[in-house]
Design a protein around this motif. Structure first.
Motif, PDB file in Angstrom:
ATOM      1  N   UNK A 179      16.906  31.735  33.825  1.00 49.67           N
ATOM      2  CA  UNK A 179      15.854  31.292  34.760  1.00 49.67           C
ATOM      3  C   UNK A 179      14.834  32.202  34.706  1.00 49.67           C
ATOM      4  N   UNK A 180      13.471  31.700  35.143  1.00 48.28           N
ATOM      5  CA  UNK A 180      12.348  32.228  35.320  1.00 48.28           C
ATOM      6  C   UNK A 180      11.281  31.742  36.583  1.00 48.28           C
ATOM      7  N   UNK A 181      11.034  32.839  37.321  1.00 47.48           N
ATOM      8  CA  UNK A 181      10.081  32.544  38.589  1.00 47.48           C
ATOM      9  C   UNK A 181       8.658  33.161  38.426  1.00 47.48           C
ATOM     10  N   UNK A 182       7.502  32.511  37.902  1.00 48.03           N
ATOM     11  CA  UNK A 182       6.413  33.437  37.920  1.00 48.03           C
ATOM     12  C   UNK A 182       5.939  33.091  39.078  1.00 48.03           C
ATOM     13  N   UNK A 183       5.380  34.196  39.991  1.00 52.00           N
ATOM     14  CA  UNK A 183       4.916  34.162  41.415  1.00 52.00           C
ATOM     15  C   UNK A 183       3.257  34.159  41.335  1.00 52.00           C
ATOM     16  N   UNK A 184       2.639  33.334  41.892  1.00 51.83           N
ATOM     17  CA  UNK A 184       1.125  33.147  41.791  1.00 51.83           C
ATOM     18  C   UNK A 184       0.662  33.569  40.437  1.00 51.83           C
ATOM     19  N   UNK A 185       1.159  32.801  39.531  1.00 52.35           N
ATOM     20  CA  UNK A 185       0.937  33.285  37.978  1.00 52.35           C
ATOM     21  C   UNK A 185      -0.572  33.369  37.338  1.00 52.35           C
ATOM     22  N   UNK A 203       2.967  28.886  43.593  1.00 54.73           N
ATOM     23  CA  UNK A 203       1.667  29.266  43.651  1.00 54.73           C
ATOM     24  C   UNK A 203       1.345  29.326  45.188  1.00 54.73           C
ATOM     25  N   UNK A 204       0.130  29.864  45.380  1.00 58.62           N
ATOM     26  CA  UNK A 204      -0.704  30.002  46.786  1.00 58.62           C
ATOM     27  C   UNK A 204      -1.488  29.052  47.042  1.00 58.62           C
ATOM     28  N   UNK A 214      -6.097  25.372  38.423  1.00 61.05           N
ATOM     29  CA  UNK A 214      -6.353  26.048  37.031  1.00 61.05           C
ATOM     30  C   UNK A 214      -5.152  27.085  36.581  1.00 61.05           C
ATOM     31  N   UNK A 215      -4.280  27.057  37.297  1.00 57.70           N
ATOM     32  CA  UNK A 215      -3.155  27.869  37.062  1.00 57.70           C
ATOM     33  C   UNK A 215      -1.678  27.606  37.139  1.00 57.70           C
ATOM     34  N   UNK A 216      -1.153  27.734  38.344  1.00 58.64           N
ATOM     35  CA  UNK A 216       0.284  27.037  38.665  1.00 58.64           C
ATOM     36  C   UNK A 216       0.613  25.548  38.381  1.00 58.64           C
ATOM     37  N   UNK A 217      -0.464  24.971  38.870  1.00 57.75           N
ATOM     38  CA  UNK A 217      -0.165  23.239  38.693  1.00 57.75           C
ATOM     39  C   UNK A 217      -0.118  23.112  37.149  1.00 57.75           C
ATOM     40  N   UNK A 218      -1.185  23.449  36.376  1.00 57.58           N
ATOM     41  CA  UNK A 218      -1.063  23.089  35.037  1.00 57.58           C
ATOM     42  C   UNK A 218       0.039  23.685  34.103  1.00 57.58           C
TER      43      UNK A 218
END
Length: 291
Positions: A179-185, A203-204, A214-218
């Motif tokens: 598992x991986x969980x990037x937070x507001x990456x 994302x936030x 330009x970050x979380x969604x892509x």
């Protein structure tokens, strides 16, 4: 009287067979998943500040490790139910492990070994933070004082901001992670089509440092659907939402880690069907785990 006795015997036999039929699936279910830890979850239990496991913590000096900057390990004190999955957590740009410290006991008390790490420098970029997360997992499972508490086949990564970018890059580099969980990456790399690890991107909505567009969604969109993925957007939240205690982050991180590190389908109910938009979630998308 003989007729009544025979009827009573048949009734008793039927009751015994029914009880056995009910018991067999439960036994089989337990045997199918030896990784379940803790009682059946509820909305209240995944939102609680502490889970069912008592925890302790130990500090790891940077002088005793290589490849990362030390940190703090949070772990369940009892292994009566067996060993646990483990997760390394990286901070963001210019930050240290204290910025992610709230996650340590909160996740560990749900039945995980959590390692919040310091990076080699506060300016390390995502590719470096990815390697440091991997080095931290290697230390945790091979050399740490809690290594006997860990199932080395059940590992995950989390991280904030550049640590979130590092989380994605670590997942890309180590497909054996669970598992991986990037937070507001944050990451200059936008394509993570090679990621095969089940990944929840958080994302936030009001993030101006790593805007979700330009970050979380892509990042989320580039991950193959077959990998199992989810995108959760925190309503009205800033880039720094993961740095303080946050129930929405906690409850869905717990559910994701339980579902994929522990293979615990009891947590599917919190992920599928997808949570509705509310005061805390402005958007949620996923592949509906294992649908």
């Amino acid at each position: 009287m003989p007729t009544l006795t025979a009827r009573a015997a048949k009734t008793a036999l039927a009751a015994a067979l029914t009880a056995a039929a009910i018991a067999v699936p439960q036994t089989a279910r337990a045997a199918d998943n030896p990784y379940e830890r803790g009682p059946a979850p509820t909305q209240q239990s995944i939102e609680a500040l502490r889970g069912p496991f008592a925890t302790s913590q130990t500090s790891v000096s940077s002088l005793g490790v290589t490849g990362f900057g030390g940190g703090t390990i949070y772990y369940p004190t009892s292994t009566a139910e067996g060993t646990f999955g483990a997760v390394a957590v990286a901070p963001g740009y210019t930050a240290d492990q204290t910025s992610m410290a709230w996650l340590g006991p909160r996740l560990a008390s749900q039945g995980f070994v959590i390692f919040t790490i310091d990076t080699l420098t506060r300016l390390d970029q995502p590719d470096s933070r990815a390697r440091q997360l991997e080095a931290a997992l290697d230390y945790l499972t091979q050399r740490s004082t809690v290594r006997t508490r860990i199932d080395t086949t059940r590992l995950g990564v989390m991280g904030h901001s550049m640590g979130g970018g590092g989380t994605l890059e670590a997942a890309e580099d180590r497909p054996q992670l669970q598992a991986a969980i990037p937070l507001t990456p944050w990451d200059l790399q936008k394509n993570f089509s090679d990621v095969r690890v089940p990944t929840m991107v958080i994302g936030a909505q009001a993030d101006t440092v790593a805007p979700v567009a330009t970050h979380s969604q892509p990042f989320y969109e580039s991950i193959p659907a077959a990998s199992e993925k989810a995108y959760l957007e925190l309503a009205g939240a800033s880039h720094f939402a993961p740095n303080t205690s946050n129930t929405t982050i906690a409850k869905y991180s717990i559910s994701w880690l339980k579902r994929y590190i522990d293979n615990d389908t009891r947590y599917d109910q919190f992920l599928c069907p997808a949570p509705s938009r509310d005061l805390t979630i402005s958007e949620y998308r996923d592949t509906c785990p294992n649908s």
